[in-house]
Design a protein around this motif. Sequence first.
Motif, mmCIF file in Angstrom:
data_model
loop_
_atom_site.group_PDB
_atom_site.id
_atom_site.type_symbol
_atom_site.label_atom_id
_atom_site.label_comp_id
_atom_site.label_asym_id
_atom_site.label_seq_id
_atom_site.Cartn_x
_atom_site.Cartn_y
_atom_site.Cartn_z
ATOM 1 N N ALA A 34 26.261 36.081 -15.560
ATOM 2 C CA ALA A 34 26.715 34.782 -16.669
ATOM 3 C C ALA A 34 28.183 35.448 -17.044
ATOM 4 C CB ALA A 34 25.669 34.998 -17.946
ATOM 5 N N THR A 35 28.803 34.535 -17.699
ATOM 6 C CA THR A 35 30.126 34.589 -17.968
ATOM 7 C C THR A 35 30.457 34.339 -19.384
ATOM 8 O OG1 THR A 35 30.823 32.484 -17.522
ATOM 9 C CG2 THR A 35 31.294 34.194 -15.728
ATOM 10 N N HIS A 36 29.562 33.530 -20.108
ATOM 11 C CA HIS A 36 29.717 33.404 -21.337
ATOM 12 C C HIS A 36 28.461 32.757 -22.036
ATOM 13 C CE1 HIS A 36 31.875 30.611 -24.534
ATOM 14 N NE2 HIS A 36 31.670 31.674 -24.899
ATOM 15 N N ALA A 37 28.219 33.431 -23.120
ATOM 16 C CA ALA A 37 26.914 33.000 -23.898
ATOM 17 C C ALA A 37 27.279 32.762 -25.429
ATOM 18 C CB ALA A 37 25.771 34.147 -23.646
ATOM 19 N N VAL A 38 26.482 31.553 -26.011
ATOM 20 C CA VAL A 38 26.764 31.289 -27.320
ATOM 21 C C VAL A 38 25.381 30.982 -27.659
ATOM 22 C CG1 VAL A 38 27.628 29.435 -29.041
ATOM 23 C CG2 VAL A 38 28.929 30.199 -26.903
ATOM 24 N N VAL A 39 24.906 31.409 -28.812
ATOM 25 C CA VAL A 39 23.798 31.154 -29.615
ATOM 26 C C VAL A 39 23.791 30.341 -30.915
ATOM 27 C CG1 VAL A 39 21.624 31.895 -30.781
ATOM 28 C CG2 VAL A 39 22.648 33.098 -28.514
ATOM 29 N N GLY A 40 23.337 29.205 -30.950
ATOM 30 C CA GLY A 40 23.608 28.219 -32.270
ATOM 31 C C GLY A 40 22.130 28.320 -32.967
ATOM 32 N N LYS A 41 22.260 28.056 -34.306
ATOM 33 C CA LYS A 41 21.170 27.944 -35.149
ATOM 34 C C LYS A 41 21.222 26.664 -35.789
ATOM 35 C CE LYS A 41 20.889 30.245 -39.221
ATOM 36 N NZ LYS A 41 20.440 31.062 -40.145
ATOM 37 N N ASP A 42 20.156 26.043 -36.020
ATOM 38 C CA ASP A 42 19.993 24.449 -36.367
ATOM 39 C C ASP A 42 20.151 24.578 -38.008
ATOM 40 O OD1 ASP A 42 19.614 22.010 -37.117
ATOM 41 O OD2 ASP A 42 17.943 21.759 -35.823
ATOM 42 N N ARG A 43 21.247 24.052 -38.503
ATOM 43 C CA ARG A 43 21.329 24.098 -39.800
ATOM 44 C C ARG A 43 20.366 23.234 -40.594
ATOM 45 N NH1 ARG A 43 26.779 25.182 -41.492
ATOM 46 N NH2 ARG A 43 26.277 23.878 -43.480
ATOM 47 N N SER A 44 19.712 22.330 -39.889
ATOM 48 C CA SER A 44 18.618 21.568 -40.854
ATOM 49 C C SER A 44 16.985 22.357 -40.502
ATOM 50 C CB SER A 44 18.527 20.167 -40.286
ATOM 51 O OG SER A 44 17.929 20.138 -38.927
ATOM 52 N N ASP A 45 17.105 23.383 -39.429
ATOM 53 C CA ASP A 45 15.812 24.081 -39.214
ATOM 54 C C ASP A 45 16.145 25.392 -38.749
ATOM 55 O OD1 ASP A 45 13.335 24.925 -38.108
ATOM 56 O OD2 ASP A 45 12.867 23.194 -36.861
ATOM 57 N N THR A 46 15.800 26.379 -39.752
ATOM 58 C CA THR A 46 16.304 27.689 -39.397
ATOM 59 C C THR A 46 15.399 28.330 -38.283
ATOM 60 O OG1 THR A 46 14.995 28.559 -41.281
ATOM 61 C CG2 THR A 46 17.314 28.022 -41.894
ATOM 62 N N SER A 47 14.356 27.923 -37.911
ATOM 63 C CA SER A 47 13.694 28.430 -36.738
ATOM 64 C C SER A 47 13.972 28.069 -35.318
ATOM 65 C CB SER A 47 12.368 28.296 -36.983
ATOM 66 O OG SER A 47 11.762 26.825 -37.000
ATOM 67 N N HIS A 48 15.041 26.903 -35.403
ATOM 68 C CA HIS A 48 15.275 26.306 -34.050
ATOM 69 C C HIS A 48 16.719 26.943 -33.590
ATOM 70 C CE1 HIS A 48 16.524 22.470 -32.142
ATOM 71 N NE2 HIS A 48 16.157 23.142 -31.274
ATOM 72 N N PHE A 49 16.753 27.569 -32.501
ATOM 73 C CA PHE A 49 17.936 28.041 -31.807
ATOM 74 C C PHE A 49 18.166 27.490 -30.673
ATOM 75 C CE2 PHE A 49 16.159 30.933 -34.844
ATOM 76 C CZ PHE A 49 17.431 31.558 -35.581
ATOM 77 N N VAL A 50 19.553 27.381 -30.033
ATOM 78 C CA VAL A 50 19.741 26.928 -28.852
ATOM 79 C C VAL A 50 20.794 27.871 -28.219
ATOM 80 C CG1 VAL A 50 20.991 25.120 -27.452
ATOM 81 C CG2 VAL A 50 19.389 24.525 -29.193
ATOM 82 N N GLU A 51 20.424 28.265 -26.850
ATOM 83 C CA GLU A 51 21.375 29.372 -26.408
ATOM 84 C C GLU A 51 22.053 28.470 -25.263
ATOM 85 O OE1 GLU A 51 21.683 33.915 -24.504
ATOM 86 O OE2 GLU A 51 19.692 32.959 -25.007
ATOM 87 N N ILE A 52 23.256 28.894 -24.994
ATOM 88 C CA ILE A 52 24.150 28.118 -24.013
ATOM 89 C C ILE A 52 24.798 29.395 -23.292
ATOM 90 C CG2 ILE A 52 25.806 26.508 -23.336
ATOM 91 C CD1 ILE A 52 25.803 25.492 -26.363
ATOM 92 N N VAL A 53 24.317 29.352 -21.886
ATOM 93 C CA VAL A 53 24.767 30.196 -20.911
ATOM 94 C C VAL A 53 25.454 29.672 -19.744
ATOM 95 C CG1 VAL A 53 24.150 32.443 -19.654
ATOM 96 C CG2 VAL A 53 22.620 31.507 -21.832
ATOM 97 N N GLU A 54 26.752 30.239 -19.608
ATOM 98 C CA GLU A 54 27.692 29.720 -18.470
ATOM 99 C C GLU A 54 27.790 30.677 -17.342
ATOM 100 O OE1 GLU A 54 32.346 28.859 -18.258
ATOM 101 O OE2 GLU A 54 31.501 28.018 -20.063
ATOM 102 N N PHE A 55 27.812 29.994 -16.160
ATOM 103 C CA PHE A 55 27.452 30.973 -14.882
ATOM 104 C C PHE A 55 28.760 30.028 -14.103
ATOM 105 C CE2 PHE A 55 23.546 31.022 -16.605
ATOM 106 C CZ PHE A 55 22.954 32.394 -16.334
ATOM 107 N N PRO A 56 29.635 30.962 -13.085
ATOM 108 C CA PRO A 56 30.493 30.204 -12.298
ATOM 109 C C PRO A 56 29.708 28.989 -11.239
ATOM 110 C CG PRO A 56 30.606 32.590 -12.116
ATOM 111 C CD PRO A 56 29.204 32.349 -12.752
ATOM 112 N N SER A 57 28.631 29.064 -11.157
ATOM 113 C CA SER A 57 27.887 28.038 -10.240
ATOM 114 C C SER A 57 26.243 28.399 -10.286
ATOM 115 C CB SER A 57 28.130 28.516 -8.670
ATOM 116 O OG SER A 57 27.552 29.749 -8.329
#
Length: 229
Positions: A34-57
């Motif tokens: 993995a080259t990049h990872a971002v975790v975001g929290k839903d502003r309208s639902d504090t128990s909802h999280f989305v992680e975005i992980v980037e790879f070369p392929s």
Amino acid sequence: MTFVQLIDCRTSRFDEMDRLMDTWVEQTKGKRTATHAVVGKDRSDTSHFVEIVEFPSYEEAMRNSGLPETERIFQGMLALCDEMPTFTDLDVVRDEQLNPATSRQFFERAGRAGTDAVFEGFSDDYLEHDPANSGEVDLEGSRQVYAGWRQAFDLAFRVDDQIAQDDRVCTRWTLAGRHKGDFLGIPATGQDVTMSGMTWHRFRDGLICEGWWQYDRAGLMEQLGAFGE
């Protein structure tokens, strides 16, 4: 082709999950793809999280998934989730890093376009930091400095490398030109010269609002014969 995986989950134990992710980062040093990872929290639902992980392929992502450390962390993640997470696999078909593109455009135009076009992506309150100047230079001062370089040299920049983080972009560049006019008291020599340097640009609202320059002016002066034999 760059590959991105979206992991959508709900958890009331995010602090524990965050520590779990720290463990995975530590345990997979030298192994993970993995080259990049971002975790975001839903502003309208504090128990909802989305992680975005980037790879070369996609293939590299699968290799990463096959690590035993990844499997152990995944099982720990499942135990912390309020429900089964969902996974979305995406092949990246468009990837625009807008701030680096603006910096690159500045260097590509410099030496070839008029002053107005060169400084098109700059804010009105732009400030420049250059060890060759006695202090900060505003946008008009930067235009004048640029005009001085254009009067002294036929020049062009080559962008060698760029990195971006948050609101800043660093560009490593090489200048090539011919000395055609007075430069710091040195009359035109017709000498072909090169100079390397780096520039940091800070962005605000998509415009370059501040710049820091570092370059080998001593090497340039030596090419112009300023130091004698």
